[in-house]
Design a protein around this motif. Structure first.
Motif, PDB file in Angstrom:
ATOM      1  N   VAL A   1       0.885  -1.316   0.195  1.00  0.00           N
ATOM      2  CA  VAL A   1      -0.055  -0.101   0.100  1.00  0.00           C
ATOM      3  C   VAL A   1       0.851   1.146  -0.022  1.00  0.00           C
ATOM      4  N   GLY A   2       0.658   2.209  -0.676  1.00  0.00           N
ATOM      5  CA  GLY A   2       1.502   3.386  -1.071  1.00  0.00           C
ATOM      6  C   GLY A   2       2.748   3.213  -1.971  1.00  0.00           C
ATOM      7  N   THR A   3       3.627   3.647  -1.499  1.00  0.00           N
ATOM      8  CA  THR A   3       4.878   4.256  -2.468  1.00  0.00           C
ATOM      9  C   THR A   3       5.867   2.743  -2.404  1.00  0.00           C
ATOM     10  N   GLY A   4       5.842   1.807  -1.534  1.00  0.00           N
ATOM     11  CA  GLY A   4       6.829   0.681  -1.647  1.00  0.00           C
ATOM     12  C   GLY A   4       6.047  -0.581  -1.452  1.00  0.00           C
ATOM     13  N   ASN A   5       7.019  -1.631  -1.514  1.00  0.00           N
ATOM     14  CA  ASN A   5       6.670  -2.927  -1.405  1.00  0.00           C
ATOM     15  C   ASN A   5       7.196  -3.369  -0.130  1.00  0.00           C
ATOM     16  N   ASP A   6       6.834  -3.334   1.046  1.00  0.00           N
ATOM     17  CA  ASP A   6       7.362  -3.522   2.418  1.00  0.00           C
ATOM     18  C   ASP A   6       7.497  -4.889   2.817  1.00  0.00           C
ATOM     19  N   ILE A   7       8.511  -5.397   3.176  1.00  0.00           N
ATOM     20  CA  ILE A   7       8.716  -7.043   3.753  1.00  0.00           C
ATOM     21  C   ILE A   7       8.933  -6.998   5.028  1.00  0.00           C
ATOM     22  N   ILE A   8       8.245  -7.832   5.903  1.00  0.00           N
ATOM     23  CA  ILE A   8       8.558  -7.916   7.246  1.00  0.00           C
ATOM     24  C   ILE A   8       8.591  -9.581   7.553  1.00  0.00           C
ATOM     25  N   ALA A   9       9.842  -9.684   8.052  1.00  0.00           N
ATOM     26  CA  ALA A   9      10.041 -11.105   8.085  1.00  0.00           C
ATOM     27  C   ALA A   9      10.766 -11.259   9.831  1.00  0.00           C
ATOM     28  N   ASN A  10      10.851 -12.556  10.183  1.00  0.00           N
ATOM     29  CA  ASN A  10      11.545 -12.825  11.338  1.00  0.00           C
ATOM     30  C   ASN A  10      12.574 -13.799  11.262  1.00  0.00           C
ATOM     31  N   LYS A  11      13.529 -13.879  12.137  1.00  0.00           N
ATOM     32  CA  LYS A  11      14.604 -14.811  12.114  1.00  0.00           C
ATOM     33  C   LYS A  11      14.995 -15.047  13.680  1.00  0.00           C
ATOM     34  N   ARG A  12      15.429 -16.320  14.141  1.00  0.00           N
ATOM     35  CA  ARG A  12      15.793 -16.500  15.265  1.00  0.00           C
ATOM     36  C   ARG A  12      17.328 -16.632  15.150  1.00  0.00           C
ATOM     37  N   VAL A  13      17.930 -15.837  16.007  1.00  0.00           N
ATOM     38  CA  VAL A  13      19.133 -16.008  16.374  1.00  0.00           C
ATOM     39  C   VAL A  13      19.594 -16.222  17.933  1.00  0.00           C
ATOM     40  N   ASP A  14      20.033 -17.386  18.053  1.00  0.00           N
ATOM     41  CA  ASP A  14      20.369 -18.101  19.273  1.00  0.00           C
ATOM     42  C   ASP A  14      19.190 -18.032  20.005  1.00  0.00           C
ATOM     43  N   ASP A  15      18.652 -17.599  21.251  1.00  0.00           N
ATOM     44  CA  ASP A  15      17.513 -17.497  21.808  1.00  0.00           C
ATOM     45  C   ASP A  15      16.709 -16.302  21.677  1.00  0.00           C
ATOM     46  N   GLU A  16      16.694 -15.669  20.717  1.00  0.00           N
ATOM     47  CA  GLU A  16      15.985 -14.304  20.623  1.00  0.00           C
ATOM     48  C   GLU A  16      15.367 -14.255  19.073  1.00  0.00           C
TER      49      GLU A  16
ATOM     50  N   SER B   1      11.928  -4.117   5.672  1.00  0.00           N
ATOM     51  CA  SER B   1      12.323  -3.345   4.489  1.00  0.00           C
ATOM     52  C   SER B   1      11.402  -2.589   3.780  1.00  0.00           C
ATOM     53  N   GLY B   2      11.563  -1.590   3.111  1.00  0.00           N
ATOM     54  CA  GLY B   2      10.603  -0.825   2.289  1.00  0.00           C
ATOM     55  C   GLY B   2      11.303   0.267   1.528  1.00  0.00           C
ATOM     56  N   ALA B   3      10.396   1.147   0.868  1.00  0.00           N
ATOM     57  CA  ALA B   3      10.847   2.164   0.006  1.00  0.00           C
ATOM     58  C   ALA B   3      10.127   3.402   0.445  1.00  0.00           C
ATOM     59  N   GLY B   4      10.812   4.522   0.240  1.00  0.00           N
ATOM     60  CA  GLY B   4      10.170   5.845   0.537  1.00  0.00           C
ATOM     61  C   GLY B   4      10.760   6.868  -0.034  1.00  0.00           C
ATOM     62  N   GLY B   5      10.418   8.009   0.259  1.00  0.00           N
ATOM     63  CA  GLY B   5      10.963   9.153  -0.195  1.00  0.00           C
ATOM     64  C   GLY B   5      12.624   9.385   0.137  1.00  0.00           C
ATOM     65  N   ARG B   6      13.111   8.796   1.015  1.00  0.00           N
ATOM     66  CA  ARG B   6      14.424   8.995   1.301  1.00  0.00           C
ATOM     67  C   ARG B   6      15.262   7.877   0.522  1.00  0.00           C
ATOM     68  N   GLY B   7      14.798   6.790   0.152  1.00  0.00           N
ATOM     69  CA  GLY B   7      15.493   5.652  -0.526  1.00  0.00           C
ATOM     70  C   GLY B   7      14.723   4.623   0.010  1.00  0.00           C
ATOM     71  N   ALA B   8      15.538   3.280  -0.221  1.00  0.00           N
ATOM     72  CA  ALA B   8      15.035   2.033   0.104  1.00  0.00           C
ATOM     73  C   ALA B   8      15.882   1.758   1.502  1.00  0.00           C
TER      74      ALA B   8
END
Length: 133
Positions: free
Chosen positions: A74-89, A95-102
């Protein structure tokens, strides 16, 4: 677009070890900042189509071991939201794009829950949805 961010239980250390390494033609620059809460942001200049960049980023994020949980087109970019487990966290990658860049933001996932099913909001390009699959 080279980016390296990392995870740690220490608020200062999200940039310590490689969590994500991205190299996509058509990007340049790369300004990194660390917020008081420990979130790491890297902002790039993008020449060309963000949709193409989004597809490549979705592929790389998954290859690096993250699970894509949301696409927001929706809007100016194609935003991606992801999760990753590192150790116990669980870490959150946005990520996304807007007026200031990606940009790419890596922070601690406040929910600390495993990723849910993919949610798509807006009209995402078919290639992006397929890459996030």
């Amino acid at each position: 677009m080279p980016a390296a961010c990392a995870g740690s239980s220490d608020d200062d250390a999200l940039t310590g070890e490689s969590l994500l390494s991205v190299d996509i033609p058509g990007t340049s620059g790369g300004e990194t900042s660390v917020a008081p809460d420990g979130a790491v942001t890297k902002l790039f200049d993008v020449a060309g189509d963000w949709s193409v960049l989004g597809v490549e980023l979705a592929r790389i994020v998954q290859a690096e071991g993250s699970t894509i949980t949301a696409l927001n087109c929706v809007g100016t970019g194609n935003d991606i939201i992801a999760n990753k487990r590192v150790d116990d966290e669980w870490l959150l990658l946005e990520s996304g794009a807007g007026g200031r860049g990606a940009g790419i933001i890596v922070s601690r996932d406040l929910s600390q829950q495993p990723p849910g099913p993919l949610i798509v909001t807006g009209r995402c390009p078919r290639g992006l949805v397929d890459a996030a699959g």
